[in-house]
Motif scaffolding. Structure first.
Motif, PDB file in Angstrom:
ATOM      1  N   PRO A 183      12.344  -1.547   5.018  1.00 28.94           N
ATOM      2  CA  PRO A 183      12.610  -0.134   5.148  1.00 28.94           C
ATOM      3  C   PRO A 183      12.108   0.448   6.443  1.00 28.94           C
ATOM      4  O   PRO A 183      11.282  -0.100   7.101  1.00 28.94           O
ATOM      5  CB  PRO A 183      11.866   0.468   4.012  1.00 28.94           C
ATOM      6  N   PHE A 184      12.672   1.566   6.746  1.00 28.06           N
ATOM      7  CA  PHE A 184      12.178   2.332   7.872  1.00 28.06           C
ATOM      8  C   PHE A 184      11.951   3.739   7.346  1.00 28.06           C
ATOM      9  O   PHE A 184      12.726   4.263   6.565  1.00 28.06           O
ATOM     10  CB  PHE A 184      13.198   2.338   9.023  1.00 28.06           C
ATOM     11  N   GLY A 185      10.890   4.379   7.776  1.00 33.85           N
ATOM     12  CA  GLY A 185      10.636   5.744   7.343  1.00 33.85           C
ATOM     13  C   GLY A 185       9.949   5.801   5.989  1.00 33.85           C
ATOM     14  O   GLY A 185       9.585   4.796   5.399  1.00 33.85           O
ATOM     15  N   ASP A 186       9.826   6.982   5.498  1.00 36.17           N
ATOM     16  CA  ASP A 186       9.069   7.234   4.281  1.00 36.17           C
ATOM     17  C   ASP A 186       9.873   6.887   3.038  1.00 36.17           C
ATOM     18  O   ASP A 186      10.996   7.318   2.880  1.00 36.17           O
ATOM     19  CB  ASP A 186       8.661   8.718   4.250  1.00 36.17           C
ATOM     20  N   HIS A 187       9.280   6.089   2.156  1.00 34.66           N
ATOM     21  CA  HIS A 187       9.877   5.741   0.866  1.00 34.66           C
ATOM     22  C   HIS A 187      11.232   5.032   1.019  1.00 34.66           C
ATOM     23  O   HIS A 187      12.209   5.383   0.370  1.00 34.66           O
ATOM     24  CB  HIS A 187      10.044   6.986  -0.020  1.00 34.66           C
TER      25      HIS A 187
ATOM     26  N   GLU B  97       0.825  -1.209   0.000  1.00 33.90           N
ATOM     27  CA  GLU B  97       0.000   0.000   0.000  1.00 33.90           C
ATOM     28  C   GLU B  97       0.860   1.260   0.000  1.00 33.90           C
ATOM     29  O   GLU B  97       0.463   2.304  -0.519  1.00 33.90           O
ATOM     30  CB  GLU B  97      -0.918  -0.008   1.227  1.00 33.90           C
ATOM     31  N   ASN B  98       2.082   1.138   0.580  1.00 37.65           N
ATOM     32  CA  ASN B  98       2.992   2.287   0.647  1.00 37.65           C
ATOM     33  C   ASN B  98       4.101   2.217  -0.398  1.00 37.65           C
ATOM     34  O   ASN B  98       5.182   2.784  -0.201  1.00 37.65           O
ATOM     35  CB  ASN B  98       3.601   2.373   2.044  1.00 37.65           C
ATOM     36  N   GLY B  99       3.849   1.518  -1.486  1.00 38.92           N
ATOM     37  CA  GLY B  99       4.803   1.500  -2.595  1.00 38.92           C
ATOM     38  C   GLY B  99       6.071   0.723  -2.320  1.00 38.92           C
ATOM     39  O   GLY B  99       7.096   0.967  -2.958  1.00 38.92           O
ATOM     40  N   GLY B 100       6.028  -0.211  -1.380  1.00 38.53           N
ATOM     41  CA  GLY B 100       7.202  -1.024  -1.097  1.00 38.53           C
ATOM     42  C   GLY B 100       7.910  -0.677   0.191  1.00 38.53           C
ATOM     43  O   GLY B 100       8.850  -1.356   0.604  1.00 38.53           O
ATOM     44  N   ASP B 101       7.448   0.394   0.878  1.00 33.02           N
ATOM     45  CA  ASP B 101       8.072   0.785   2.145  1.00 33.02           C
ATOM     46  C   ASP B 101       7.666  -0.189   3.242  1.00 33.02           C
ATOM     47  O   ASP B 101       6.492  -0.499   3.420  1.00 33.02           O
ATOM     48  CB  ASP B 101       7.635   2.191   2.542  1.00 33.02           C
ATOM     49  N   MET B 102       8.661  -0.649   4.005  1.00 35.90           N
ATOM     50  CA  MET B 102       8.412  -1.562   5.135  1.00 35.90           C
ATOM     51  C   MET B 102       8.939  -0.923   6.403  1.00 35.90           C
ATOM     52  O   MET B 102       9.938  -1.336   6.979  1.00 35.90           O
ATOM     53  CB  MET B 102       9.082  -2.913   4.858  1.00 35.90           C
ATOM     54  N   ASP B 103       8.235   0.126   6.852  1.00 36.87           N
ATOM     55  CA  ASP B 103       8.761   0.940   7.947  1.00 36.87           C
ATOM     56  C   ASP B 103       8.646   0.278   9.311  1.00 36.87           C
ATOM     57  O   ASP B 103       9.126   0.816  10.305  1.00 36.87           O
ATOM     58  CB  ASP B 103       8.062   2.305   7.974  1.00 36.87           C
ATOM     59  N   GLN B 104       8.020  -0.898   9.390  1.00 43.53           N
ATOM     60  CA  GLN B 104       7.924  -1.574  10.686  1.00 43.53           C
ATOM     61  C   GLN B 104       9.215  -2.307  11.041  1.00 43.53           C
ATOM     62  O   GLN B 104       9.378  -2.775  12.168  1.00 43.53           O
ATOM     63  CB  GLN B 104       6.756  -2.578  10.686  1.00 43.53           C
TER      64      GLN B 104
END
Length: 515
Positions: free
Chosen positions: A502-506, A362-369
């Motif tokens: 990932p962490f954070g935006d984009h 949903e966030n374009g591939g970002d895995m901020d968790q």
């Protein structure tokens, strides 16, 4: 004042000082002289205070080493008869004192019933002095007994250990090395014990790792346990996981390896398959051949569906192992279907994996968790053999495609790197369109690391980049990683690319860990 008190407070002139002395037994000098003696014999001072016999044994060992190192004893009459394992072994003093256990037994027998045991030892050394070789030795021919309860010690292994008292280059057979190690431990023969450790480490293989690890735990030898952990980190998935010897891997060793950031795997799902196979073999001990993956899945599916395997009594003890797995790294649709089909994991675990994937897409591939590259990276790996000149592997995470590549520059130089690939440039794009999402973003910020493990002179060595943050585009200048791993002088490779989240935006964290 009593005689006992006088002896305890005995004080005599020693050199230019007047120092307090020990009573005559067990030491004949003061603290300073004892300290100097320990330093000369390379003995720990506190150990000498706790165990005075160690001091005498070390003195005699040093004496025989200096004076009888090359002496021919083949024709000399034995000084000691050792009764052990139902045999009588003839031994000589210079060789016997290489073993602390035999030395203690011999000294105990020598001084038993004597009023002045130290005088007996001094007479022993004087009698064995090279200057007295023409005189008949007054040393007694002793009979000593040693009882061994270790089942690993066989007569052949014990004979090999005793032979090493006389010959320093005795070949140790692989099938006997565990027994020889146990014999050396009982004899307190440190030189032979270390040789056995070296042999066992250099000859680690799927069929021996269990015995080597158990020996390391039993004899508290950290070199063995550490070597087993490092070896299994490299070989659990690509080698041991394909053989029936996987069954013998102890659970505590497996747990240590699964927690290691150096663990090599081709993918997270491949590691899961290896673990499921290990559990299957623990529960089906009569099976003597590696089953197919379908057989393993059918076995776990056969349990009643009202409760998953890890929630059953039989699976509770295995939870710590599977908590080490990075299930969030399993992203293929077919592999995720397998997770639910086998009814192995609790529903809460599967829901968490599904929710993480949903939010990432949903966030374009970002895995901020996910924050930590070492413990949460999604790992991808490849094997690079010496025969390869180039080898590559395509990986995909949430619509972004990367290729990890290994190159051989010459016989002793290799390098590894990663680069982003446009979905239209894939060799089989129709397969990608059917089973995977596609991201049309032109740039992607990535955090990654590349690690390489190489076998150099029989020992694994690690080569790695730092953790790097880089924006990967689709142009020629921006698609390739800024850093690569360069390796020299090796015979066999394991390469792993870890893609943490990932962490954070984009952000898409790509940790390329080369194992």
């Amino acid at each position: 004042m009593s005689n006992t008190h006088k002896a305890r407070l005995e004080r005599r002139i020693a050199g230019s000082t007047n120092r307090w002395r020990f009573p005559k037994q067990p030491f004949t000098g003061d603290l300073l002289s004892l300290s100097q003696m320990c330093k000369a014999l390379s003995i720990d001072f506190e150990e000498a205070l706790r165990n005075p016999d160690r001091l005498y044994i070390s003195q005699i060992q040093k004496f025989f080493c200096e004076n009888f190192k090359n002496k021919d004893i083949q024709s000399a009459e034995a000084d000691v008869i050792l009764e052990c394992l139902g045999f009588k072994w003839e031994l000589h003093q210079p060789q016997l004192f290489q073993s602390e256990t035999l030395a203690k037994l011999y000294l105990k027998a020598l001084t038993q019933g004597t009023t002045y045991p130290l005088r007996e030892l001094e007479e022993l050394l004087r009698a064995q002095s090279p200057k007295k070789t023409k005189e008949k030795s007054p040393a007694k021919r002793m009979i000593i007994s040693l009882k061994i309860n270790d089942p690993q010690v066989t007569k052949v292994a014990f004979a090999t250990a005793l032979k090493n008292l006389y010959m320093s280059e005795v070949e140790i057979n692989l099938e006997d090395v565990l027994g020889v190690l146990a014999s050396a431990h009982i004899l307190q023969f440190s030189g032979l014990f270390q040789r056995c450790v070296d042999v066992m480490i250099t000859r680690l293989m799927p069929s021996t790792i269990n015995n080597v690890y158990e020996a390391g735990c039993k004899y508290k030898e950290e070199q063995l346990t550490t070597a087993c952990e490092k070896w299994l980190e490299m070989n659990l998935v690509p080698l041991v996981g394909t053989q029936i010897h996987l069954r013998k891997i102890p659970q505590d060793l497996l747990h240590k390896v699964l927690k290691s950031p150096r663990l090599f795997t081709f993918s997270e799902f491949r590691l899961l398959k290896t673990m499921l196979l290990w559990v299957f073999l623990q529960l089906n001990y009569k099976i003597q051949a590696i089953p197919t993956h379908e057989t393993v899945m059918t076995f776990f599916k056969s349990f009643p569906e009202n409760c998953c395997f890890l929630d059953r009594d039989i699976g509770q003890s295995l939870r710590p192992l599977f908590l080490c797995l990075r299930l969030h790294g399993i992203t293929k649709g077919k592999d995720l279907e397998v997770l639910r089909y086998i009814n192995f994991f609790p529903e809460s675990w599967l829901n968490r994996v599904t929710a993480n994937h949903y939010h990432a897409l949903e966030n374009g591939g970002d895995m901020d968790q996910l924050k930590d590259l070492n413990t949460q990276a999604v790992r991808f790996g490849l094997l690079f053999n010496q025969e390869n000149t180039t080898y590559s592997k395509m990986i995909a995470v949430y619509g972004f495609f990367f290729k990890i590549t290994g190159l051989r520059h010459d016989t002793t130089s290799y390098s590894f790197y990663m680069q982003r690939i446009k979905h239209t440039d894939l060799e089989s794009p129709f397969v990608v369109y059917e089973h995977k999402p596609i991201s049309l973003r032109t740039a992607r910020l990535v955090k990654y690391e590349i690690r390489a493990q190489a076998l150099v002179d029989g020992k694994w060595q690690e080569f790695r980049t730092n953790q790097i943050i880089q924006k990967f585009g689709l142009t020629k200048l921006s698609c390739k990683s800024h850093a690569s791993v360069h390796v020299a002088f090796f015979f066999y490779f394991l390469f792993a690319l870890s893609l943490p989240h990932p962490f954070g935006d984009h952000w898409l964290l790509i940790s390329s860990a080369l194992h």
